[in-house]
Write an enzyme that holds these catalytic residues in place. Structure first.
Site, PDB file in Angstrom:
ATOM      1  N   LEU A 179       0.829  -1.205   0.000  1.00 37.73           N
ATOM      2  CA  LEU A 179       0.000   0.000   0.000  1.00 37.73           C
ATOM      3  C   LEU A 179       0.866   1.258   0.000  1.00 37.73           C
ATOM      4  O   LEU A 179       0.493   2.267  -0.586  1.00 37.73           O
ATOM      5  CB  LEU A 179      -0.935   0.005   1.212  1.00 37.73           C
ATOM      6  CG  LEU A 179      -2.044  -1.047   1.229  1.00 37.73           C
ATOM      7  CD1 LEU A 179      -2.863  -0.931   2.506  1.00 37.73           C
ATOM      8  CD2 LEU A 179      -2.954  -0.904   0.011  1.00 37.73           C
ATOM      9  N   THR A 239      10.228   6.169   2.724  1.00 40.06           N
ATOM     10  CA  THR A 239      11.292   5.406   3.375  1.00 40.06           C
ATOM     11  C   THR A 239      11.172   3.920   3.068  1.00 40.06           C
ATOM     12  O   THR A 239      10.090   3.403   2.798  1.00 40.06           O
ATOM     13  CB  THR A 239      11.266   5.582   4.911  1.00 40.06           C
ATOM     14  OG1 THR A 239      10.268   4.714   5.494  1.00 40.06           O
ATOM     15  CG2 THR A 239      10.970   7.023   5.300  1.00 40.06           C
ATOM     16  N   ASP A 272      15.830   2.631   8.912  1.00 42.35           N
ATOM     17  CA  ASP A 272      15.466   1.556   9.831  1.00 42.35           C
ATOM     18  C   ASP A 272      14.543   2.180  10.860  1.00 42.35           C
ATOM     19  O   ASP A 272      14.994   2.931  11.737  1.00 42.35           O
ATOM     20  CB  ASP A 272      16.720   0.982  10.498  1.00 42.35           C
ATOM     21  CG  ASP A 272      16.392  -0.084  11.540  1.00 42.35           C
ATOM     22  OD1 ASP A 272      15.200  -0.372  11.761  1.00 42.35           O
ATOM     23  OD2 ASP A 272      17.334  -0.615  12.152  1.00 42.35           O
ATOM     24  N   ASN A 304       3.205   3.355   7.692  1.00 43.31           N
ATOM     25  CA  ASN A 304       2.738   2.175   6.968  1.00 43.31           C
ATOM     26  C   ASN A 304       3.679   0.980   7.103  1.00 43.31           C
ATOM     27  O   ASN A 304       3.260  -0.163   6.906  1.00 43.31           O
ATOM     28  CB  ASN A 304       2.582   2.548   5.485  1.00 43.31           C
ATOM     29  CG  ASN A 304       2.396   1.347   4.596  1.00 43.31           C
ATOM     30  OD1 ASN A 304       1.344   0.702   4.610  1.00 43.31           O
ATOM     31  ND2 ASN A 304       3.418   1.021   3.806  1.00 43.31           N
ATOM     32  N   SER A 309      -3.151   0.427  10.693  1.00 38.59           N
ATOM     33  CA  SER A 309      -3.340  -0.768  11.512  1.00 38.59           C
ATOM     34  C   SER A 309      -3.748  -1.896  10.568  1.00 38.59           C
ATOM     35  O   SER A 309      -3.090  -2.147   9.567  1.00 38.59           O
ATOM     36  CB  SER A 309      -4.398  -0.507  12.594  1.00 38.59           C
ATOM     37  OG  SER A 309      -4.673  -1.652  13.353  1.00 38.59           O
ATOM     38  N   TYR A 319       0.598 -10.609  15.677  1.00 29.59           N
ATOM     39  CA  TYR A 319       0.338  -9.575  14.671  1.00 29.59           C
ATOM     40  C   TYR A 319      -0.892  -8.758  15.072  1.00 29.59           C
ATOM     41  O   TYR A 319      -0.868  -7.520  15.020  1.00 29.59           O
ATOM     42  CB  TYR A 319       0.127 -10.210  13.301  1.00 29.59           C
ATOM     43  CG  TYR A 319      -0.226  -9.210  12.222  1.00 29.59           C
ATOM     44  CD1 TYR A 319       0.753  -8.387  11.677  1.00 29.59           C
ATOM     45  CD2 TYR A 319      -1.530  -9.088  11.751  1.00 29.59           C
ATOM     46  CE1 TYR A 319       0.440  -7.453  10.695  1.00 29.59           C
ATOM     47  CE2 TYR A 319      -1.849  -8.168  10.774  1.00 29.59           C
ATOM     48  CZ  TYR A 319      -0.863  -7.340  10.242  1.00 29.59           C
ATOM     49  OH  TYR A 319      -1.188  -6.419   9.276  1.00 29.59           O
ATOM     50  N   LYS A 356      -1.299  -4.646  15.990  1.00 32.03           N
ATOM     51  CA  LYS A 356      -2.230  -3.749  15.307  1.00 32.03           C
ATOM     52  C   LYS A 356      -3.292  -3.187  16.253  1.00 32.03           C
ATOM     53  O   LYS A 356      -3.772  -2.066  16.055  1.00 32.03           O
ATOM     54  CB  LYS A 356      -2.868  -4.482  14.121  1.00 32.03           C
ATOM     55  CG  LYS A 356      -1.874  -4.827  13.007  1.00 32.03           C
ATOM     56  CD  LYS A 356      -1.141  -3.573  12.509  1.00 32.03           C
ATOM     57  CE  LYS A 356      -0.249  -3.848  11.316  1.00 32.03           C
ATOM     58  NZ  LYS A 356       0.405  -2.613  10.818  1.00 32.03           N
ATOM     59  N   THR A 406      -1.694  -6.957  -2.612  1.00 32.52           N
ATOM     60  CA  THR A 406      -0.298  -6.518  -2.596  1.00 32.52           C
ATOM     61  C   THR A 406       0.584  -7.733  -2.304  1.00 32.52           C
ATOM     62  O   THR A 406       0.100  -8.870  -2.284  1.00 32.52           O
ATOM     63  CB  THR A 406      -0.075  -5.457  -1.500  1.00 32.52           C
ATOM     64  OG1 THR A 406      -0.225  -6.088  -0.214  1.00 32.52           O
ATOM     65  CG2 THR A 406      -1.083  -4.322  -1.630  1.00 32.52           C
TER      66      THR A 406
END
Length: 282
Positions: free
Chosen positions: A16, A34, A57, A84, A135, A150, A154, A185
């Protein structure tokens, strides 16, 4: 005079983030993007005076601070920040090691906090800005076997974004937490989705869901990343952006399911819940 906003987007070399950066540049915005790999970022995004590629980083505060300073120096400021960057970590709570769990939190949670901590002095000084934290629908509903850590990262993003919105309101800065569903994606590819190092065979539901993501869901996600990019831009241009934004038809359905579960459990347990009040309370 150029009045278009300057965007700072982490995790810009894929998924994304990449779709957003390409759409922003196509629309004439200035963007600092980045990635952990500058080579990959420069390969994916055509060089231009409006784009500042940065190797960062996000778990390293100095790296983050230098990137933000470079963006401000190059473009005169930052208006919209999109946190992101991150990755998926599969594995049940029993089988994931402490290191696997902490690394996922380092990237998905503390990486965003590093960006927020370093960019807020700039946004406070200009008394404007918008921080968009990505998130997942897994940050609103966590009933996915094998996705517990995970989901926890989030959920944390959602929680600190709520607090952030209250903290920064007095400075004219807004915060939004975005809960995407499945988008087509490379999130489910190796490198974006880590499998557990020590899987426990007994967890059949977790293994089945793991296999479904790798073999069936990948490549068939319902969400269009280019449409998501346009939505992000609309959020960034909104005069009154929402605190919570559910992104995707599938995510929308799961959000309603979670709300229904909460409402049902509130009704079913109302008497027991309220039984904890002091007898003489009014």
């Amino acid at each position: 005079m150029d009045t278009k906003k300057v965007w700072f987007v982490t995790g810009a070399s894929k998924g994304l983030g990449l779709a957003l950066v390409k759409q922003l540049l196509n629309d004439g915005y200035k963007v600092a993007g980045t990635s952990r790999s500058l080579e990959r970022l420069e390969k994916e995004v055509e060089p231009s005076t409006d784009f500042l590629p940065l190797e960062v980083d996000i778990t390293d505060e100095e790296s983050v601070s230098n990137a933000i300073d470079q963006a401000i120096e190059s473009f005169g400021g930052i208006d919209v920040v999109v946190n992101n960057a991150g990755y998926g970590q599969l594995g049940t709570l029993e089988e994931l090691t402490d290191r696997e769990s902490r690394q996922n939190f380092d990237a998905n949670v503390f990486g965003s906090l590093n960006v927020i901590r370093r960019v807020m002095p700039h946004l406070r000084s200009k008394k404007s800005g918008h921080i968009i934290n990505v998130s997942s629908i897994a940050g609103l509903t966590g009933t996915f076997p094998g996705w517990g850590i995970y989901c926890a990262t989030k959920f944390a993003v959602a929680g600190f974004t709520e607090a952030l919105s209250a903290e920064i309101k007095e400075f004219g800065v807004s915060a939004t937490v975005v809960y995407p569903g499945y988008f087509r994606t490379n999130f489910l590819d190796k490198g974006s989705l880590n499998l557990p190092q020590n899987p426990v065979v007994a967890y059949t539901e977790a293994r089945n869901l793991e296999a479904a993501h790798v073999n069936d869901i990948k490549g068939n996600q319902p969400g269009d990343p280019e449409k998501a990019a346009r939505v992000f831009i609309q959020l960034g241009e909104s005069e009154n952006p929402p605190l919570h934004f559910i992104m995707g038809e599938d995510a929308f359905g799961r959000a309603h399911d979670k709300i229904e579960v909460l409402q049902n459990e509130l009704r079913a347990n109302e008497v027991l819940s309220k039984s904890t009040t002091f007898a003489n309370s009014k």
